[in-house]
Design an enzyme around this catalytic site. Structure first.
Site, PDB file in Angstrom:
ATOM      1  N   SER A 174       1.434  -9.870  -0.816  1.00 22.36           N
ATOM      2  CA  SER A 174       1.124  -8.434  -0.738  1.00 22.36           C
ATOM      3  C   SER A 174       1.540  -7.801   0.584  1.00 22.36           C
ATOM      4  O   SER A 174       1.786  -6.597   0.645  1.00 22.36           O
ATOM      5  CB  SER A 174      -0.370  -8.211  -0.975  1.00 22.36           C
TER       6      SER A 174
ATOM      7  N   LYS B  25       0.807  -1.228   0.000  1.00 18.44           N
ATOM      8  CA  LYS B  25       0.000   0.000   0.000  1.00 18.44           C
ATOM      9  C   LYS B  25       0.842   1.281   0.000  1.00 18.44           C
ATOM     10  O   LYS B  25       0.407   2.313  -0.497  1.00 18.44           O
ATOM     11  CB  LYS B  25      -0.950   0.000   1.191  1.00 18.44           C
TER      12      LYS B  25
ATOM     13  N   GLU C 207      -9.565   6.827   3.639  1.00 19.85           N
ATOM     14  CA  GLU C 207     -10.421   5.856   4.317  1.00 19.85           C
ATOM     15  C   GLU C 207      -9.556   4.647   4.641  1.00 19.85           C
ATOM     16  O   GLU C 207      -8.541   4.409   3.987  1.00 19.85           O
ATOM     17  CB  GLU C 207     -11.567   5.430   3.395  1.00 19.85           C
TER      18      GLU C 207
HETATM   19  C1  LIG Z   1      -5.158  -3.874   1.626  1.00 17.06           C
HETATM   20  C2  LIG Z   1      -4.461  -5.142   1.374  1.00 17.06           C
HETATM   21  C3  LIG Z   1      -4.852  -6.021   0.353  1.00 17.06           C
HETATM   22  C4  LIG Z   1      -6.062  -5.790  -0.493  1.00 17.06           C
HETATM   23  O1  LIG Z   1      -6.049  -4.648  -1.264  1.00 17.06           O
HETATM   24  P1  LIG Z   1      -5.817  -4.673  -2.834  1.00 17.06           P
HETATM   25  O2  LIG Z   1      -6.143  -3.294  -3.249  1.00 17.06           O
HETATM   26  O3  LIG Z   1      -6.760  -5.688  -3.405  1.00 17.06           O
HETATM   27  O4  LIG Z   1      -4.412  -5.042  -3.072  1.00 17.06           O
HETATM   28  C5  LIG Z   1      -4.106  -7.159   0.125  1.00 17.06           C
HETATM   29  N1  LIG Z   1      -3.039  -7.455   0.890  1.00 17.06           N
HETATM   30  C6  LIG Z   1      -2.630  -6.646   1.899  1.00 17.06           C
HETATM   31  C7  LIG Z   1      -1.448  -7.044   2.701  1.00 17.06           C
HETATM   32  C8  LIG Z   1      -3.328  -5.474   2.180  1.00 17.06           C
HETATM   33  O5  LIG Z   1      -2.928  -4.679   3.181  1.00 17.06           O
END
Ligand SMILES: *Cc1c(COP(=O)(O)O)cnc(C)c1O
Length: 396
Positions: free
Chosen positions: A379, A91, A113
């Site tokens: 992610s 993010k 948000e």
């Molecule tokens: C917020 C988040 C997501 C989901 O958000 P996307 O916009 O779909 O990437 C996925 N993995 C992590 C670690 C997150 O913090």
């Protein structure tokens, strides 16, 4: 122009996306729409953004050949390590990009948000660094569920506003942020946390996150001597880490793209966040896409064990990737994600975020050939999910 890029007026596949916004929001969105591409393309921005990505966020993140997972699934599995980005998830890439754009537009106050709090933390982080005032809207229920992230945001100097309207979760926080933006059109910039919202946000966020696939491409060639992987797999909440992971492979149809949604207790259970599987066409937060709704078109609260995946809509790019057949959309239940998190931890010594565990849970669902090269985006890291993991694993 690519079949998968956004059109001048903000649509994917000539239909999904757009900017269905109240008139009072129009000047803000229009200012951004007229300027974002030019800013992103400017040498000035590129230089500053790249420096921050490298020296502040810790990029490039490794593309790691996961030997034991590869043996287990009988394919070559590479993990793209977004869990190693500063603040613990992808993010920050987006938050860094957007705050630079906000500065170029002369804005001095940032709003955001947040659901699980990861986007709020990323935004509070870049605001501290850039000396900008920061207000984060967060559902009351979420502030209780994600207390540690609330404290992180406060320590970083952000004002966290608990939202009590609706169910006190992400969509309500988003509505409140939009209301704030309408009331403060002059000085305020709204940093949205995923590839959702009115045009140009889905496209802008995808471009800011596309550094993920840009690095994958370079690292993959260097490590394997091959041009492209056979698969790229990522989880989808709103869809930003998936959009970033897919971006530079969209036009190469030999690369199979797999997006994994959160099925919660199962797609037929009524307790799910699998928006593409179960959603219907509608408009949410300014964008025409698939969303979870009842017979009256009211938004149905999604459910997943992973707080970062329970957005009731999905980015319009992903709706188009699904409708056009370009991407395969899978989903994974809470339990499947928990099992996958444990497997990755045991075999690789990497505790993934619960969101990322949904991407890992797709591995047993795909029939790989032994020579297949698979890139899977982790992610985020699992620190924030330890309570959930401990609870789940002490049961069995
Ligand atoms: C917020 C988040 C997501 C989901 O958000 P996307 O916009 O779909 O990437 C996925 N993995 C992590 C670690 C997150 O913090």
């Amino acid at each position: 122009m690519s079949k998968y890029s956004v059109s001048e007026d903000g649509f994917y596949g000539n239909y999904w996306g757009g900017d269905f916004i109240p008139e009072m929001l129009y000047p803000n969105v229009e200012l951004l729409r007229r300027n974002y591409q030019q800013i992103i393309d400017s040498e000035d921005f590129k230089k500053e953004f790249n420096n921050l990505l490298n020296d502040y966020a810790g990029r490039p993140t490794p593309l790691y050949y996961a030997q034991r997972l590869s043996e287990y699934f009988n394919a070559n599995i590479f993990l793209k390590r977004e869990d190693l980005v500063h603040t613990g998830a992808h993010k920050l890439n987006n938050a860094l990009g957007q705050i630079l754009i906000a500065k170029k537009l002369g804005k001095t106050r940032i709003i955001a948000e947040t659901g699980a709090g990861q986007h709020g933390v990323a935004t509070a982080t870049v605001c501290a660094k850039m000396n900008m005032k920061c207000v984060v809207y967060m559902g009351k229920v979420d502030t209780q569920r994600q207390h540690l992230n609330v404290q992180r945001m406060k320590m970083l100097g952000a004002e966290v506003v608990p939202v009590e309207s609706g169910n006190g979760t992400l969509k309500d926080a988003t509505n409140e942020a939009i209301r704030d933006w309408i009331n403060n059109p002059q000085n305020t910039f709204y940093i949205i946390g995923s590839v959702v919202g009115p045009h140009p946000y889905p496209d802008m966020v995808a471009k800011l996150q596309s550094v993920i696939s840009q690095e994958i491409k370079q690292q993959f060639i260097k490590q394997t001597g091959k041009e492209n992987p056979d698969y790229v797999i990522a989880c989808v909440g709103g869809g930003s880490n998936a959009a970033g992971s897919f971006y530079h492979f969209l036009d190469n149809e030999n690369v199979k793209l797999v997006a994994v949604e959160a099925a919660g207790l199962g797609t037929e259970s009524g307790q799910t966040a699998a928006t593409i599987a179960k959603g219907e066409e509608g408009i949410i937060h300014g964008s025409r896409t698939l969303l979870m709704q009842d017979n009256n078109g009211q938004i149905v609260e999604p459910y997943s064990i992973s707080a970062g995946l329970d957005y009731p809509g999905i980015g319009p790019l992903h709706t188009w990737l699904s409708k056009s057949g370009r991407a395969t959309i899978l989903n994974a239940t809470d339990q499947e994600a928990l099992d996958a998190a444990m497997l990755c931890t045991k075999l690789e010594g990497i505790i993934p975020a619960l969101e990322s565990a949904h991407a890992l849970a797709a591995l047993p669902k795909i029939k790989f050939n032994p020579n297949d090269n698979v890139v899977l985006t982790v992610s985020g890291r699992g620190d924030k999910d330890m309570e959930t993991y401990i609870k789940a694993f002490s049961k069995n």
